[in-house]
Design a protein around this motif. Structure first.
Motif, PDB file in Angstrom:
ATOM      1  N   ILE A  46      -4.073  18.183  -0.028  1.00 30.89           N
ATOM      2  CA  ILE A  46      -4.269  17.049  -0.933  1.00 30.89           C
ATOM      3  C   ILE A  46      -3.323  15.929  -0.491  1.00 30.89           C
ATOM      4  CG2 ILE A  46      -5.054  18.421  -2.906  1.00 30.89           C
ATOM      5  CD1 ILE A  46      -2.219  18.243  -4.055  1.00 30.89           C
ATOM      6  N   PRO A  47      -3.697  14.659  -0.700  1.00 33.35           N
ATOM      7  CA  PRO A  47      -2.875  13.555  -0.200  1.00 33.35           C
ATOM      8  C   PRO A  47      -1.553  13.340  -0.911  1.00 33.35           C
ATOM      9  CG  PRO A  47      -5.150  12.872  -0.566  1.00 33.35           C
ATOM     10  CD  PRO A  47      -4.974  14.193  -1.223  1.00 33.35           C
ATOM     11  N   ALA A  48      -1.408  13.922  -2.121  1.00 33.04           N
ATOM     12  CA  ALA A  48      -0.176  13.707  -2.886  1.00 33.04           C
ATOM     13  C   ALA A  48       0.000  14.838  -3.888  1.00 33.04           C
ATOM     14  CB  ALA A  48      -0.211  12.369  -3.623  1.00 33.04           C
ATOM     15  N   PRO A  49       1.248  15.211  -4.189  1.00 29.48           N
ATOM     16  CA  PRO A  49       1.479  16.258  -5.188  1.00 29.48           C
ATOM     17  C   PRO A  49       1.187  15.767  -6.595  1.00 29.48           C
ATOM     18  CG  PRO A  49       3.558  15.302  -4.485  1.00 29.48           C
ATOM     19  CD  PRO A  49       2.501  14.696  -3.608  1.00 29.48           C
ATOM     20  N   VAL A  99       0.874  -1.178   0.000  1.00 27.97           N
ATOM     21  CA  VAL A  99       0.000   0.000   0.000  1.00 27.97           C
ATOM     22  C   VAL A  99       0.904   1.219   0.000  1.00 27.97           C
ATOM     23  CG1 VAL A  99      -1.670   1.327   1.344  1.00 27.97           C
ATOM     24  CG2 VAL A  99      -1.918  -1.146   1.153  1.00 27.97           C
ATOM     25  N   GLY A 100       0.648   2.144  -0.911  1.00 26.72           N
ATOM     26  CA  GLY A 100       1.548   3.285  -1.073  1.00 26.72           C
ATOM     27  C   GLY A 100       1.264   4.472  -0.184  1.00 26.72           C
ATOM     28  N   PHE A 101       0.459   4.276   0.861  1.00 23.13           N
ATOM     29  CA  PHE A 101       0.095   5.368   1.758  1.00 23.13           C
ATOM     30  C   PHE A 101       0.218   4.910   3.206  1.00 23.13           C
ATOM     31  CE2 PHE A 101      -2.012   5.965  -2.283  1.00 23.13           C
ATOM     32  CZ  PHE A 101      -1.669   7.273  -2.580  1.00 23.13           C
ATOM     33  N   PRO A 102       0.294   5.852   4.152  1.00 20.78           N
ATOM     34  CA  PRO A 102       0.527   5.485   5.549  1.00 20.78           C
ATOM     35  C   PRO A 102      -0.667   4.750   6.169  1.00 20.78           C
ATOM     36  CG  PRO A 102       0.965   7.832   5.154  1.00 20.78           C
ATOM     37  CD  PRO A 102       0.254   7.318   3.958  1.00 20.78           C
ATOM     38  N   PRO A 103      -0.430   4.066   7.291  1.00 17.20           N
ATOM     39  CA  PRO A 103      -1.538   3.462   8.028  1.00 17.20           C
ATOM     40  C   PRO A 103      -2.518   4.537   8.481  1.00 17.20           C
ATOM     41  CG  PRO A 103       0.583   2.624   8.803  1.00 17.20           C
ATOM     42  CD  PRO A 103       0.879   3.773   7.891  1.00 17.20           C
ATOM     43  N   GLY A 104      -3.789   4.168   8.528  1.00 19.78           N
ATOM     44  CA  GLY A 104      -4.798   5.092   9.028  1.00 19.78           C
ATOM     45  C   GLY A 104      -5.597   5.785   7.954  1.00 19.78           C
ATOM     46  N   GLY A 105      -5.131   5.746   6.693  1.00 24.90           N
ATOM     47  CA  GLY A 105      -5.855   6.384   5.612  1.00 24.90           C
ATOM     48  C   GLY A 105      -6.881   5.451   4.989  1.00 24.90           C
ATOM     49  N   GLY A 106      -7.632   5.967   4.011  1.00 20.15           N
ATOM     50  CA  GLY A 106      -8.683   5.178   3.390  1.00 20.15           C
ATOM     51  C   GLY A 106      -8.167   3.953   2.660  1.00 20.15           C
ATOM     52  N   ALA A 109       5.456   9.781  -1.963  1.00 17.13           N
ATOM     53  CA  ALA A 109       5.403  10.163  -3.376  1.00 17.13           C
ATOM     54  C   ALA A 109       4.139   9.650  -4.066  1.00 17.13           C
ATOM     55  CB  ALA A 109       6.651   9.671  -4.105  1.00 17.13           C
ATOM     56  N   GLY A 110       3.028   9.646  -3.328  1.00 19.31           N
ATOM     57  CA  GLY A 110       1.759   9.280  -3.934  1.00 19.31           C
ATOM     58  C   GLY A 110       1.682   7.858  -4.445  1.00 19.31           C
ATOM     59  N   GLY A 111       2.398   6.946  -3.807  1.00 14.30           N
ATOM     60  CA  GLY A 111       2.390   5.546  -4.225  1.00 14.30           C
ATOM     61  C   GLY A 111       3.574   5.165  -5.085  1.00 14.30           C
ATOM     62  N   GLN A 112       4.425   6.120  -5.393  1.00 14.26           N
ATOM     63  CA  GLN A 112       5.567   5.851  -6.274  1.00 14.26           C
ATOM     64  C   GLN A 112       6.536   4.859  -5.649  1.00 14.26           C
ATOM     65  OE1 GLN A 112       7.398   9.436  -7.671  1.00 14.26           O
ATOM     66  NE2 GLN A 112       9.125   8.397  -8.639  1.00 14.26           N
ATOM     67  N   ILE A 113       6.783   4.997  -4.355  1.00 17.68           N
ATOM     68  CA  ILE A 113       7.731   4.096  -3.680  1.00 17.68           C
ATOM     69  C   ILE A 113       7.202   2.662  -3.675  1.00 17.68           C
ATOM     70  CG2 ILE A 113       8.793   3.574  -1.442  1.00 17.68           C
ATOM     71  CD1 ILE A 113       8.933   6.611  -0.969  1.00 17.68           C
ATOM     72  N   ALA A 114       5.908   2.506  -3.409  1.00 20.31           N
ATOM     73  CA  ALA A 114       5.314   1.166  -3.415  1.00 20.31           C
ATOM     74  C   ALA A 114       5.333   0.571  -4.814  1.00 20.31           C
ATOM     75  CB  ALA A 114       3.882   1.229  -2.889  1.00 20.31           C
ATOM     76  N   ALA A 115       5.086   1.403  -5.829  1.00 25.57           N
ATOM     77  CA  ALA A 115       5.107   0.916  -7.206  1.00 25.57           C
ATOM     78  C   ALA A 115       6.506   0.448  -7.605  1.00 25.57           C
ATOM     79  CB  ALA A 115       4.625   2.017  -8.155  1.00 25.57           C
ATOM     80  N   PRO A 168       0.363  19.692  -0.612  1.00 31.82           N
ATOM     81  CA  PRO A 168       0.506  18.232  -0.673  1.00 31.82           C
ATOM     82  C   PRO A 168       0.965  17.632   0.663  1.00 31.82           C
ATOM     83  CG  PRO A 168       1.678  19.332  -2.462  1.00 31.82           C
ATOM     84  CD  PRO A 168       1.344  20.372  -1.451  1.00 31.82           C
ATOM     85  N   TYR A 169       0.407  16.466   0.976  1.00 29.77           N
ATOM     86  CA  TYR A 169       0.796  15.682   2.149  1.00 29.77           C
ATOM     87  C   TYR A 169       1.295  14.322   1.680  1.00 29.77           C
ATOM     88  CZ  TYR A 169      -1.522  18.954   5.375  1.00 29.77           C
ATOM     89  OH  TYR A 169      -1.873  20.053   6.106  1.00 29.77           O
ATOM     90  N   ARG A 170       1.852  13.578   2.608  1.00 31.84           N
ATOM     91  CA  ARG A 170       2.274  12.207   2.312  1.00 31.84           C
ATOM     92  C   ARG A 170       1.151  11.246   2.691  1.00 31.84           C
ATOM     93  NH1 ARG A 170       8.211  10.621   4.177  1.00 31.84           N
ATOM     94  NH2 ARG A 170       7.564   8.824   2.943  1.00 31.84           N
ATOM     95  N   GLY A 171       0.038  11.370   1.991  1.00 31.78           N
ATOM     96  CA  GLY A 171      -1.108  10.520   2.261  1.00 31.78           C
ATOM     97  C   GLY A 171      -2.244  11.279   2.916  1.00 31.78           C
ATOM     98  N   SER A 172      -3.405  10.640   2.960  1.00 31.81           N
ATOM     99  CA  SER A 172      -4.595  11.295   3.503  1.00 31.81           C
ATOM    100  C   SER A 172      -4.583  11.374   5.021  1.00 31.81           C
ATOM    101  CB  SER A 172      -5.855  10.562   3.031  1.00 31.81           C
ATOM    102  OG  SER A 172      -5.850   9.218   3.479  1.00 31.81           O
ATOM    103  N   ALA A 173      -3.922  10.421   5.709  1.00 28.51           N
ATOM    104  CA  ALA A 173      -3.943  10.421   7.170  1.00 28.51           C
ATOM    105  C   ALA A 173      -3.324  11.689   7.769  1.00 28.51           C
ATOM    106  CB  ALA A 173      -3.260   9.167   7.715  1.00 28.51           C
TER     107      ALA A 173
END
Length: 329
Positions: free
Chosen positions: A163-166, A40-47, A75-81, A189-194
């Motif tokens: 916003i959750p990502a740039p 998952v490309g976003f922190p724990p606690g988000g949608g 990076a909006g999921g870039q690292i996970a990708a 921009p934030y690093r995720g919605s959480a």
């Protein structure tokens, strides 16, 4: 030279059949790893994290394997990708994500470190959703027009929107809203919605834009107020919130998606088995009800249908991004 009687031949054939069956079972079971990492490309606690954990818990029973959610935020999921690209194509690593990582990142980042068409294979889609615009409880606005008026008066015509990502679809939305309503809206921009939600709950930022799953629980609790949603229809999870289409903002009719990807080269049997397992999971009444309450429209899409859905959405946003004059960073 040994002599084979009819009985001995029958015995050998039975042994060969048993060994063949055992080998077939062994090969079939080998196609489903005992442990599957669900990136998952976003922190724990988000949608997105909440959705992944719900599905992982149910998938383990359907697959007979341990499914572990592994957060790789940034990076909006870039690292996970990038982690998915580097993973072995044996079914042990998958990527659960929404549209941004697959359809948008490769268009707004010059060197994202992956190419979805070359490096990934769609496994299954399971939902579409809409993005939303929300204001914090400390903001007096109860509707989007009231928010616009508040920015013009209290903010001197300027407002910051989380916003959750740039360089996401939400950044383009914020820009277009500012242009349409003649106010100076700046994306934060934030690093995720959480973390964005944490600042909204603390009234550190007056407004934010994200997916309905990002906002739904705090909206229901009255801690934030969703004042507008994209798409052409009001959402069952919040029927009193108008669409931006109703308010005259066109061009955002194509709905974003959620789905699962595997590295290119992953065995087709595993992909089929996982897609079928996911179909059974999202068909469970409790799971469907939970996802619907989070603001998703549940719709299982097998690999070919999911690939077509992804391409249609990508094409729509290619036009929007090009027309905006945005230059990949």
């Amino acid at each position: 030279m040994p002599t084979f009687t009819p009985n001995s031949r029958r015995s050998l054939l039975r042994i060969a059949a048993v060994l063949g069956a055992a080998l077939t079972v062994g090969l079939a079971s080998a196609q489903t790893p005992r442990t599957i990492r669900l990136l998952v490309g976003f922190p724990p606690g988000g949608g997105t994290d909440a959705i992944a954990r719900l599905l992982a818990d149910k998938l383990k029973d359907e697959l007979g394997a341990t499914v572990v959610v592994e957060n790789r935020p940034g990076a909006g999921g870039q690292i996970a990708a990038q982690a998915l690209k580097a993973a072995a194509p044996d079914g042990s690593t998958l990527f659960l994500t929404h549209d941004h990582s697959i359809s948008i990142l490769p268009q707004v980042v010059k060197n994202p470190g992956f190419d979805p068409a070359r490096d990934f294979v769609p496994v299954a889609g399971f939902a579409t959703f809409v993005n939303a615009f929300a204001v914090s409880a400390g903001t007096p606005a109860k509707t989007f027009p009231e928010y616009v008026q508040w920015v013009k008066t209290a903010g001197g015509g300027k407002g910051a929107v989380g916003i959750p990502a740039p360089a996401s679809t939400l950044e383009f939305l914020v820009k277009l809203l500012g242009q349409k309503y003649q106010i100076d809206l700046v994306s934060m921009p934030y690093r995720g919605s959480a973390p964005m939600m944490a600042d909204m709950l603390g009234n550190q930022i007056a407004a934010g834009s994200g997916s309905i799953p990002d906002f739904i629980e705090n909206h229901k609790a009255g801690k934030v107020r969703v004042v507008g949603v994209l798409g052409t229809r009001r959402q069952a999870a919040m029927p009193d919130v108008p669409t931006f289409d109703e308010m005259g903002l066109k061009g955002f009719e194509d709905l974003p998606y959620y789905g699962v990807y595997a590295p290119t080269g992953t065995p087709e049997k595993f992909i089929t088995d996982f897609s079928n397992a996911l179909a059974k999971v999202v068909a469970q009444p409790a799971v469907r009800e939970h996802l619907t309450a989070m603001g998703l429209t549940v719709e299982h899409m097998p690999p070919a249908a999911f690939a077509a859905r992804q391409q249609a959405y990508t094409n729509a946003w290619t036009r929007i991004i090009k027309d905006s004059g945005f230059v990949a960073q």
